[in-house]
Design a protein around this motif. Structure first.
Motif, PDB file in Angstrom:
ATOM      1  N   LEU A 213       0.779  -1.108  -0.029  1.00 45.89           N
ATOM      2  CA  LEU A 213       0.031   0.000  -0.141  1.00 45.89           C
ATOM      3  C   LEU A 213       0.932   1.251  -0.113  1.00 45.89           C
ATOM      4  O   LEU A 213       0.494   2.149  -0.599  1.00 45.89           O
ATOM      5  CB  LEU A 213      -0.848  -0.027   1.210  1.00 45.89           C
ATOM      6  N   ARG A 214       2.044   1.193   0.933  1.00 47.29           N
ATOM      7  CA  ARG A 214       2.834   2.460   0.783  1.00 47.29           C
ATOM      8  C   ARG A 214       3.401   2.702  -0.573  1.00 47.29           C
ATOM      9  O   ARG A 214       3.561   3.674  -1.008  1.00 47.29           O
ATOM     10  CB  ARG A 214       3.965   2.241   1.846  1.00 47.29           C
ATOM     11  N   ALA A 215       3.833   1.535  -1.389  1.00 44.46           N
ATOM     12  CA  ALA A 215       4.487   1.629  -2.512  1.00 44.46           C
ATOM     13  C   ALA A 215       3.402   2.414  -3.511  1.00 44.46           C
ATOM     14  O   ALA A 215       3.762   3.013  -4.255  1.00 44.46           O
ATOM     15  CB  ALA A 215       5.022   0.498  -3.070  1.00 44.46           C
ATOM     16  N   ALA A 216       2.334   1.807  -3.525  1.00 42.02           N
ATOM     17  CA  ALA A 216       0.924   2.039  -4.410  1.00 42.02           C
ATOM     18  C   ALA A 216       0.486   3.676  -3.792  1.00 42.02           C
ATOM     19  O   ALA A 216      -0.554   3.957  -4.721  1.00 42.02           O
ATOM     20  CB  ALA A 216      -0.100   1.051  -4.511  1.00 42.02           C
ATOM     21  N   THR A 217       0.942   4.140  -3.031  1.00 43.55           N
ATOM     22  CA  THR A 217       0.350   5.300  -2.590  1.00 43.55           C
ATOM     23  C   THR A 217       0.102   6.400  -3.679  1.00 43.55           C
ATOM     24  O   THR A 217      -1.054   7.075  -3.767  1.00 43.55           O
ATOM     25  CB  THR A 217       1.006   6.017  -1.355  1.00 43.55           C
ATOM     26  N   THR A 222      -3.900   9.104  -6.797  1.00 40.74           N
ATOM     27  CA  THR A 222      -4.505   9.625  -8.028  1.00 40.74           C
ATOM     28  C   THR A 222      -5.963   9.066  -8.361  1.00 40.74           C
ATOM     29  O   THR A 222      -6.811   9.777  -8.993  1.00 40.74           O
ATOM     30  CB  THR A 222      -3.747   9.057  -9.235  1.00 40.74           C
ATOM     31  N   ALA A 223      -6.065   7.754  -7.952  1.00 37.90           N
ATOM     32  CA  ALA A 223      -7.530   7.088  -7.934  1.00 37.90           C
ATOM     33  C   ALA A 223      -8.712   7.932  -7.241  1.00 37.90           C
ATOM     34  O   ALA A 223      -9.628   8.222  -7.927  1.00 37.90           O
ATOM     35  CB  ALA A 223      -7.534   5.750  -7.833  1.00 37.90           C
ATOM     36  N   PHE A 300       0.753  16.544 -10.399  1.00 34.63           N
ATOM     37  CA  PHE A 300       1.426  16.535  -9.464  1.00 34.63           C
ATOM     38  C   PHE A 300       1.746  15.330  -8.612  1.00 34.63           C
ATOM     39  O   PHE A 300       3.132  14.875  -8.283  1.00 34.63           O
ATOM     40  CB  PHE A 300       1.158  17.764  -8.381  1.00 34.63           C
ATOM     41  N   ILE A 301       0.617  14.650  -8.205  1.00 37.48           N
ATOM     42  CA  ILE A 301       0.912  13.474  -7.595  1.00 37.48           C
ATOM     43  C   ILE A 301       1.747  12.333  -8.306  1.00 37.48           C
ATOM     44  O   ILE A 301       2.558  11.741  -7.629  1.00 37.48           O
ATOM     45  CB  ILE A 301      -0.470  12.741  -7.152  1.00 37.48           C
ATOM     46  N   GLY A 302       1.291  12.289  -9.685  1.00 39.90           N
ATOM     47  CA  GLY A 302       2.328  11.319 -10.570  1.00 39.90           C
ATOM     48  C   GLY A 302       3.640  11.641 -10.486  1.00 39.90           C
ATOM     49  O   GLY A 302       4.531  10.753 -10.506  1.00 39.90           O
ATOM     50  N   ARG A 303       3.923  13.020 -10.687  1.00 35.20           N
ATOM     51  CA  ARG A 303       5.409  13.486 -10.689  1.00 35.20           C
ATOM     52  C   ARG A 303       5.866  13.266  -9.347  1.00 35.20           C
ATOM     53  O   ARG A 303       7.312  12.768  -9.180  1.00 35.20           O
ATOM     54  CB  ARG A 303       5.630  14.768 -10.975  1.00 35.20           C
TER      55      ARG A 303
END
Length: 309
Positions: A213-217, A222-223, A300-303
């Motif tokens: 979950l931390r790696a996919a935060t 974004t979702a 922004f979240i993606g970057r």
């Protein structure tokens, strides 16, 4: 002569190269067309929405800070009754509450589909999620009007119309979006993250919560933002259950309104160029600005997530 002919044949572009050049030209034209359309929409909505302030001389403080919405009339102190604050507050409340309610369910469903029981999750939950995506908004609104509103009236009191009913309807509507994007985020986590965690003695649940979950935060955030953007722009279903009262919501069960509900209810009843019509275009401009904000937030979240990796 033969050498010259051979040189010309070698210099001549092949059929594949011509097709490639044609494909690039078509792609460039499509890109330019999309850019022209997007810029045209922004300019058109901005020109219409700003007419309220430049042509009708409505102050920004009156529009964003006023609580009385009745365009075409004036208050006792001589100000125009175009206060959009109730609709802005209603839109943000119903969007945030729907996201807060939907996020735990979405993450739990995605974890089950990817980490706990991938085969059963893909067989049962994935078709259900896809079915929820395909249901029209008016069906959600009709179900909310027939089921959610009476439930809220019976359990929480009031008329049943309000922010709470809109939250329940939007919760179901944005759930598939958050679930599907969260599933993709969890699947994108490298398998060796899980293997390393298990090799160090962590249990499956510790691996899920502490590692996966931390790696996919970034992907999960974004979702959630995409789900909020869907909720913020939803019109028909919310209009059917929120009450359409342009009043400041005093509680979650009092009739309220959103930017989209006021737009859909009033756009066909105004004259182009009038203050009433300009005020509605101003609401549309606020919606467009919020859409751009959500898109910038996603980038922004993606970057930020890409930088962390």
């Amino acid at each position: 002569m033969q050498n010259e002919k051979l040189a010309k044949q070698l210099m001549k572009k092949s059929k594949t190269a011509r097709y490639e050049r044609f494909g690039k030209a078509i792609s460039l034209l499509a890109l330019l067309l999309i850019m022209v359309i997007v810029i045209g929409i922004i300019i058109f909505v901005a020109s219409k929405g700003l007419s309220t302030f430049f042509k009708d001389h409505v102050k920004l403080s009156e529009f964003f800070g006023g609580t009385l919405w009745n365009p075409g009339t004036t208050t006792p102190d001589g100000k125009q009754s175009v206060g959009a604050l109730p609709m802005i507050v209603g839109s943000f409340l119903v969007t945030l509450l729907a996201a807060v309610v939907a996020t735990p369910f979405a993450i739990g469903t995605a974890v089950y589909m990817t980490e706990i029981s991938p085969k059963r999750g893909a067989k049962i939950l994935q078709p259900v999620t896809e079915l929820l995506v395909g249901i029209p908004s008016v069906v959600y609104g009709f179900i909310g009007l027939s089921v959610v509103v009476p439930f809220v009236r019976h359990v929480f009191g009031g008329s049943g119309f309000g922010i709470l009913s809109g939250t329940f309807v939007l919760f179901v509507m944005i759930l598939p979006t958050i679930v599907s994007m969260t599933v993709d985020s969890l699947k994108s986590v490298p398998g060796y993250y899980r293997q390393a965690s298990l090799a160090l003695g962590a249990t499956q649940w510790q691996t899920i919560f502490k590692v996966v979950l931390r790696a996919a935060t970034p992907g999960i955030l974004t979702a959630i933002v995409f789900g909020m953007a869907r909720a913020f722009g939803e019109a028909l279903a919310v209009q059917m259950v929120i009450g359409n009262a342009a009043l400041m919501p005093h509680n979650l069960v009092s009739p309220a309104s959103t930017l989209t509900s006021v737009l859909t209810a009033g756009m066909g009843n105004t004259v182009m160029g009038s203050l009433e019509n300009d005020a509605l275009w101003s609401l549309a401009l606020v919606l467009l600005a919020m859409s751009l904000f959500f898109n910038l937030l996603v980038h922004f979240i993606g970057r930020k997530g890409a930088f962390k990796k």
